[in-house]
Design an enzyme around this catalytic site. Structure first.
Site, short mmCIF file in Angstrom:
data_model
loop_
_atom_site.label_atom_id
_atom_site.label_comp_id
_atom_site.label_asym_id
_atom_site.label_seq_id
_atom_site.Cartn_x
_atom_site.Cartn_y
_atom_site.Cartn_z
N CYS A 2 -25.53 -31.19 85.82
CA CYS A 2 -24.64 -31.08 87.00
C CYS A 2 -25.39 -31.59 88.22
CB CYS A 2 -24.26 -29.62 87.23
SG CYS A 2 -23.48 -28.89 85.82
N ARG A 27 -24.23 -38.61 87.19
CA ARG A 27 -24.69 -37.58 86.24
C ARG A 27 -23.52 -37.04 85.43
NH1 ARG A 27 -29.63 -35.02 87.88
NH2 ARG A 27 -28.96 -33.11 86.88
N ASN A 97 -26.98 -25.30 87.52
CA ASN A 97 -27.06 -26.30 86.46
C ASN A 97 -27.88 -25.67 85.35
OD1 ASN A 97 -27.23 -28.62 84.94
ND2 ASN A 97 -28.89 -29.52 86.13
N GLY A 98 -27.34 -25.62 84.13
CA GLY A 98 -28.08 -25.04 83.01
C GLY A 98 -27.17 -24.18 82.17
N GLU A 478 -27.79 -46.34 61.35
CA GLU A 478 -27.78 -46.15 62.80
C GLU A 478 -28.77 -47.09 63.48
OE1 GLU A 478 -26.05 -45.01 64.99
OE2 GLU A 478 -27.32 -44.64 66.74
N GLU A 485 -26.02 -53.81 68.50
CA GLU A 485 -25.13 -53.62 69.65
C GLU A 485 -25.82 -53.88 70.99
OE1 GLU A 485 -23.42 -49.75 70.40
OE2 GLU A 485 -25.10 -48.73 69.49
N HIS A 501 -28.74 -55.08 43.99
CA HIS A 501 -27.32 -55.36 43.70
C HIS A 501 -26.77 -56.43 44.63
CE1 HIS A 501 -27.18 -51.96 40.92
NE2 HIS A 501 -27.94 -51.34 41.80
N LYS A 600 -18.23 -47.54 76.63
CA LYS A 600 -18.84 -46.26 76.25
C LYS A 600 -17.86 -45.40 75.45
CE LYS A 600 -21.90 -43.15 75.89
NZ LYS A 600 -22.95 -43.41 74.89
C1 AGP Z 1 -22.75 -46.17 69.38
O1 AGP Z 1 -23.92 -46.57 70.07
C2 AGP Z 1 -21.51 -46.70 70.06
N1 AGP Z 1 -21.50 -46.39 71.44
C3 AGP Z 1 -20.24 -46.29 69.32
O2 AGP Z 1 -20.40 -46.61 67.95
C4 AGP Z 1 -19.88 -44.79 69.39
O3 AGP Z 1 -20.80 -44.03 68.67
C5 AGP Z 1 -18.48 -44.62 68.79
O4 AGP Z 1 -17.57 -45.36 69.59
C6 AGP Z 1 -18.03 -43.15 68.73
O5 AGP Z 1 -17.95 -42.63 70.01
P1 AGP Z 1 -17.75 -41.04 70.19
O6 AGP Z 1 -18.95 -40.37 69.62
O7 AGP Z 1 -17.62 -40.83 71.66
O8 AGP Z 1 -16.49 -40.66 69.44
#
Ligand code: AGP
Length: 605
Positions: A2, A27, A97-98, A478, A485, A501, A600
């Site tokens: 926060c 933030r 905040n916490g 991952e 990405e 395979h 995002k």
């Molecule tokens: C991962 O680095 C990406 N930003 C993307 O794959 C993300 O994880 C995916 O869109 C899922 O988002 P969420 O966790 O907000 O549902």
């Protein structure tokens, strides 16, 4: 998480509070509020963006004020839950905040003593606790109150009865103090204060600052004076928002010791070897009777779900199926008797995850959420859930969300396991190992420089293969996602057992491989895969367990991590891969925080 600001001085507090809150907007926030004390105290709060608060503000005269951008941890997004919070008389004001771990116990005791609460937050407990001890001396009342508090706080308090001082205290959540020509300030972030002065004092845990318009002093909770050095901030505003890191992604990678600590805070009973998951307690019976767990998510959250699959099957003995939400939505898979569903989402707004959740609810399935953004759609629409408490994740490439999701899945596996036959001793040992994880993450982060040197060697390759088995398979996936990405290098994650395979046809000198190969029950099998690749002159980077000289002999570069329980290894083995990807992208001169074509939150299908 926060944004907090406090001011006392000769100037009008309100505009100073608002500009500070604006500086801290990055933030994350879902609501905000201010209180200004002049001839009387006036408090205004609003949900949504800071502009919504500004629109509500008329003239708020006064030289004392507190302000807050809320990143919700307890309680939905609402005006009642927005800060500042006050006592019964509306005379003591608190911004925080916490996470107050023992707020429920404190709240019920205060209610028995007649205190009336108006919010669902843990923070409001602080304002009533201070009221309980307040006899005119705010500093003394704050110290007495905090001695009863367990958990994390950066808290700032003020009272209309003594509008010439503010009292601030820190435990785990940052606070910084500045007294300058504009007056006395305290904030959760240097960003808020830089425009007034670059000289600041950072509080440490258990320190309490008493700030007036032209002076301040600091003591511990027992009134022992503490002498502090001033820090000269040489960051720009933008830098300060990143806490001195070059990018939000690097900051969030480096925050993982802290964010992992926050994710498990108050959720581990080390004596009984159990997980304490208040957010799903209402559904405990259905969870412990579950015959199958289906996990549904997208992207990084899906890979965290795969980590959870290994953990829950091994620690709780319950079959798990992990689904890509974008596939699950169109499946005609009937719900099974005793099947429960977990939806993992950092943003809580991913369209396919939400759509799949609604499908399952339509069919009567029990839906649980593992979500970072409090009050988001997935959090609101699941029957119950567990918040990450990882703090806002600004970088588009998900990092601390993955590790937070994974450690919460470990808690969930312990929660189920100990109600399904996991022995007391197994539970105690597993809980102890979970407790170690945040510090192991910090240890791994110390090897950032070495990893950046290795990244420099691989930045110009056009392809990368990531290999792992069992707990390291989702980590390989991952890691490949991270690289592709943000560096735009074609990277593919694969189960190492699948090499023969097909993928092994790709191997040649210009096609490097990253092998995720900590000590584990499948370590020997991984070594065979590494041999096969070396036999075809494939370049190799390996992640290995510290002290493993054998793997160092076999590959071109090795990154070491501390020994960790195999069942928890995914939580931390991903961190070197995050760092590797970050530096590859950096050396390629790319926008690490805002990679091309990505957003995002994928809130559209
Ligand atoms: C991962 O680095 C990406 N930003 C993307 O794959 C993300 O994880 C995916 O869109 C899922 O988002 P969420 O966790 O907000 O549902």
């Amino acid at each position: 998480m926060c944004g907090i600001i406090g001011y006392v001085g000769e100037k009008e507090a309100c505009p100073l509070l608002l500009s500070a809150l604006k500086r801290m907007e990055y933030r994350g926030y879902d609501s905000s509020g201010v209180v200004v004390v002049g001839d009387k105290a006036r408090c205004v709060k609003s949900v949504g963006k800071l502009d919504n608060l500004k629109e509500k503000l008329e003239d708020l005269p006064g030289g004392l004020g507190l302000g807050h951008n809320r990143w919700a941890t307890h309680g939905v997004v609402s005006e009642e839950n927005a800060h500042p919070h006050t006592d019964c008389k509306g005379d003591i004001f608190v911004v925080h905040n916490g996470i107050i771990e023992n707020y429920k116990e404190l709240k019920s005791k205060l209610q028995e003593e007649g205190h009336v609460f108006v919010s669902e937050t843990d923070t409001e407990v602080l304002s009533h606790l201070i009221e309980k001890f307040f006899e005119g001396d705010l500093e003394s009342a704050v110290k007495k109150a905090l001695k009863l508090v367990k958990g994390a706080y950066g808290v700032v308090a003020a009272t209309g009865s003594d509008p010439y001082k503010i009292v601030a205290a820190r435990m785990f959540s940052p606070l910084v103090v500045s007294v300058n020509s504009s007056g006395g300030f305290v904030a959760s972030d240097p960003t808020a204060l830089i425009s007034h002065s670059r000289e600041m004092v950072f509080l440490e845990d258990e320190e309490v600052a008493v700030i007036s318009k032209d002076d301040f002093y600091i003591t511990d909770l027992d009134n022992v004076a503490v002498e502090k050095e001033k820090t000269e901030i040489d960051w720009s505003i933008e830098d300060a928002q990143k806490g001195g890191y070059d990018h939000f992604m690097l900051k969030e990678i480096c925050q993982q010791g802290e964010s992992l600590e926050n994710s498990i805070r108050g959720r581990l009973d080390l004596e009984e070897g159990r997980a304490v998951l208040g957010g799903v307690e209402d559904k405990k019976e259905e969870i412990i009777r579950a015959k199958k767990v289906s996990i549904i998510a997208c992207g990084t959250s899906y890979y965290a779900g795969m980590v959870g699959e290994c953990m829950i099957e091994e620690m709780a003995g319950v079959p798990v199926e992990v689904h890509l939400a974008s596939e699950f939505k169109y499946k005609k898979q009937p719900l099974e008797e005793g099947e429960i569903f977990i939806f993992i989402s950092q943003s809580g707004e991913t369209a396919y995850t939400l759509a799949s959740l609604r499908e399952v609810k339509e069919k009567g399935g029990l839906t649980l959420g593992i979500v970072n953004v409090v009050g988001s759609s997935v959090a609101r629409e699941t029957h119950a859930g567990i918040y990450n408490h990882a703090g806002p994740e600004i970088g588009v490439a998900s990092t601390k969300a993955f590790t937070s999701q994974s450690i919460i899945l470990a808690l969930f596996a312990l929660y189920m396991g100990r109600n399904k036959g996991m022995s007391f001793e197994e539970g105690v040992n597993f809980a102890k190992e979970i407790k170690r994880i945040p510090r192991i993450a910090d240890e791994i982060l110390e090897s950032k420089e070495e990893i950046s040197e290795i990244a420099k060697k691989y930045k110009d390759y056009s392809n990368f293969l990531y290999l792992g088995r069992k707990y390291s398979y989702p980590v390989a996936l991952e890691g490949a996602l991270k690289l592709k990405e943000i560096s735009y290098i074609h990277a593919e994650g694969y189960s190492a057992g699948e090499m023969k395979h097909g993928p092994i046809a790709l191997i040649e000198e210009s096609f490097p491989t990253f092998a995720v190969c900590p000590q584990s029950s499948v370590y020997g099998k991984m070594l065979s895969n590494i041999e096969e690749i070396k036999a075809r002159r494939g370049k190799m980077v390996a992640l290995g367990t510290r002290g493993d000289d054998e793997i160092a002999e076999m590959v071109d570069d090795v990154i070491y991590m501390p020994e960790v329980l195999e069942q928890l290894s995914s939580i931390v083995s991903v961190i070197p891969l995050q760092i590797f990807s970050y530096y590859v992208a950096l050396y390629k001169g790319l926008d690490v925080d805002k990679p091309r074509n990505l957003s995002k939150c994928v809130s559209v299908e």
